[in-house]
Write a protein that holds these residues in place. Sequence first.
Motif, short mmCIF file in Angstrom:
data_model
loop_
_atom_site.label_atom_id
_atom_site.label_comp_id
_atom_site.label_asym_id
_atom_site.label_seq_id
_atom_site.Cartn_x
_atom_site.Cartn_y
_atom_site.Cartn_z
N ASP A 187 0.82 -1.21 0.00
CA ASP A 187 0.00 0.00 0.00
C ASP A 187 0.85 1.26 0.00
O ASP A 187 0.37 2.34 0.33
CB ASP A 187 -0.93 0.01 1.22
CG ASP A 187 -1.94 -1.12 1.17
OD1 ASP A 187 -2.35 -1.48 0.06
OD2 ASP A 187 -2.31 -1.63 2.25
N ASP A 188 2.09 1.13 -0.38
CA ASP A 188 3.02 2.25 -0.36
C ASP A 188 2.70 3.21 -1.51
O ASP A 188 2.77 2.85 -2.67
CB ASP A 188 4.46 1.75 -0.50
CG ASP A 188 5.48 2.83 -0.26
OD1 ASP A 188 5.12 3.91 0.21
OD2 ASP A 188 6.67 2.58 -0.55
N VAL A 189 2.30 4.43 -1.16
CA VAL A 189 1.96 5.41 -2.17
C VAL A 189 3.03 6.49 -2.30
O VAL A 189 2.88 7.41 -3.09
CB VAL A 189 0.59 6.06 -1.89
CG1 VAL A 189 -0.51 5.02 -1.99
CG2 VAL A 189 0.57 6.72 -0.54
N GLU A 190 4.07 6.37 -1.50
CA GLU A 190 5.13 7.36 -1.57
C GLU A 190 6.02 7.08 -2.79
O GLU A 190 6.13 5.95 -3.25
CB GLU A 190 5.98 7.31 -0.31
CG GLU A 190 5.22 7.70 0.94
CD GLU A 190 6.08 7.63 2.19
OE1 GLU A 190 7.31 7.55 2.06
OE2 GLU A 190 5.50 7.66 3.27
N PHE A 191 6.64 8.13 -3.30
CA PHE A 191 7.58 7.96 -4.39
C PHE A 191 8.71 8.96 -4.21
O PHE A 191 8.55 9.97 -3.53
CB PHE A 191 6.91 8.10 -5.76
CG PHE A 191 6.11 9.38 -5.91
CD1 PHE A 191 6.71 10.50 -6.44
CD2 PHE A 191 4.79 9.43 -5.53
CE1 PHE A 191 5.99 11.68 -6.58
CE2 PHE A 191 4.06 10.60 -5.66
CZ PHE A 191 4.66 11.73 -6.19
N SER A 192 9.82 8.66 -4.81
CA SER A 192 11.01 9.48 -4.61
C SER A 192 10.95 10.73 -5.49
O SER A 192 10.17 10.83 -6.44
CB SER A 192 12.25 8.67 -4.95
OG SER A 192 12.28 8.40 -6.34
N ALA A 193 11.81 11.68 -5.17
CA ALA A 193 11.92 12.89 -5.98
C ALA A 193 12.37 12.55 -7.39
O ALA A 193 11.94 13.19 -8.36
CB ALA A 193 12.89 13.86 -5.32
N GLU A 234 11.65 9.81 -9.05
CA GLU A 234 10.49 9.29 -9.77
C GLU A 234 9.55 10.42 -10.19
O GLU A 234 9.01 10.40 -11.30
CB GLU A 234 9.73 8.28 -8.91
CG GLU A 234 10.47 6.98 -8.69
CD GLU A 234 9.78 6.07 -7.70
OE1 GLU A 234 9.70 4.87 -7.98
OE2 GLU A 234 9.31 6.57 -6.66
N ALA A 235 9.39 11.40 -9.32
CA ALA A 235 8.54 12.55 -9.65
C ALA A 235 9.12 13.34 -10.81
O ALA A 235 8.41 13.75 -11.72
CB ALA A 235 8.36 13.43 -8.42
#
Length: 57
Positions: A27-33, A35-36
């Motif tokens: 359920d991890d919705v975080e992403f790295s800078a 990836e952004a």
Amino acid sequence: MANHRDKLSKAEVQSIPLNKMPVPGEDDVEFSAEEAAEAFDQNGVANATADHQSERE
């Protein structure tokens, strides 16, 4: 001591979805800078391509 059928076994309890242990990162919705930035760059290229195609029409 008799095993009564009105009670669930440990395996049956663990197989119930609400009793399952969570999968790490599922359920991890975080992403790295990074990836952004990559998504932003890809979106920018897609928008530029779409703009040029509309100018040709």
